[in-house]
Design a protein around this motif. Structure first.
Motif: not given
Length: 258
Positions: A109-111, A127-130, A150-155
């Motif tokens: 995962r890359w922030q 962003y994740s490379f899985t 993938g893409i993740r939004r961290n709140f």
């Protein structure tokens, strides 16, 4: 499911995965500019709320170019129709065969940026490379191997160990399809595509180690490539997912008080 409908489903899934990438690029740019140039409103907020003056340890957990390894396991026994059937005017009905998927995801995962944004939207994207392996204890097939992006939004609330998230993933993989062997409602060919969507919360023990729990939806389909020879039925399941996260590399140099 006809080939035209399956292809349309694929376009929707691809668009849903790529859209947040475009939005994230502009949003993160705005967040960086915002953090670099505090507004007068920010100054007033600091005066009115003394808690804003306290250092936020999350700045050592969510920051630009942080790299993490994550290991996630899911248990997805709930079968549902394709969640975007309403887009095509299709009936909200599922196939008579049930699947249970047990996926294992190993990711880097890359922030992309530091924490930015306001109110409930404060946070950053990663962003994740899985690489994934999915066991299929219930269903005609037995396993599914895939690569996902993938893409993740961290709140990220200020000074909170718990951070909610929302994410989407898409990928390509190989399944031991049984449709070509005459099994009705099984998958139509080995080459398949994945779309996933989920949310949950992450608990950060410290800047290096974290865990998470949530729920995820997983769609597997060959997008109609097997038709007209073999019907493309697809898999649509959801269930809980749990994750372990570990920072790779050295800690960020910071003076933030823990």
């Amino acid at each position: 499911m006809v080939r035209k409908g399956a292809s349309a489903q694929t376009l929707v899934c691809v668009a849903l995965v790529l859209l947040p990438l475009c939005q994230g690029a502009f949003a993160q740019k705005a967040e960086v500019e915002e953090s670099a140039s505090p507004s007068a409103d920010d100054g007033l907020s600091l005066v009115s709320d003394p808690r804003s003056r306290l250092p936020d340890f999350n700045e050592d957990i969510y920051y630009r170019n942080k790299i993490e390894f994550s290991l996630e396991n899911g248990y997805l026994p709930r079968n549902i129709p394709f969640v975007y059937n309403f887009v095509f005017g299709s009936s909200y009905a599922r196939w008579p065969i049930d699947y249970t998927l047990v996926p294992t995801f190993m990711s880097v995962r890359w922030q992309r940026a530091n924490i930015g944004g306001r109110w409930l939207f404060r946070g950053n994207n990663d962003y994740s490379f899985t690489g994934s392996y999915t066991a299929i204890p219930r269903g005609p097939e037995t396993r599914y191997v895939a690569f996902d992006f993938g893409i993740r939004r961290n709140f990220v609330p200020r000074r909170s160990r718990v951070a909610p998230y929302f994410e989407m993933r898409g990928g390509v993989g190989n399944i031991d399809a049984q449709g070509p062997h005459g099994v009705i409602f099984a998958q139509g060919q080995d080459l398949t595509f994945t779309y996933m969507m989920g949310s949950g919360a992450r608990y950060n023990f410290n800047p290096r180690i974290s865990i998470a729990a949530g729920a995820t939806y997983m769609h597997v389909s060959n997008t109609g490539l097997s038709e007209p020879k073999v019907v493309n039925y697809g898999i649509n399941v959801w269930g809980p997912i749990f994750g372990f996260y570990m920072r790779l590399g050295k800690a960020r140099q910071s003076s933030v008080a823990k």
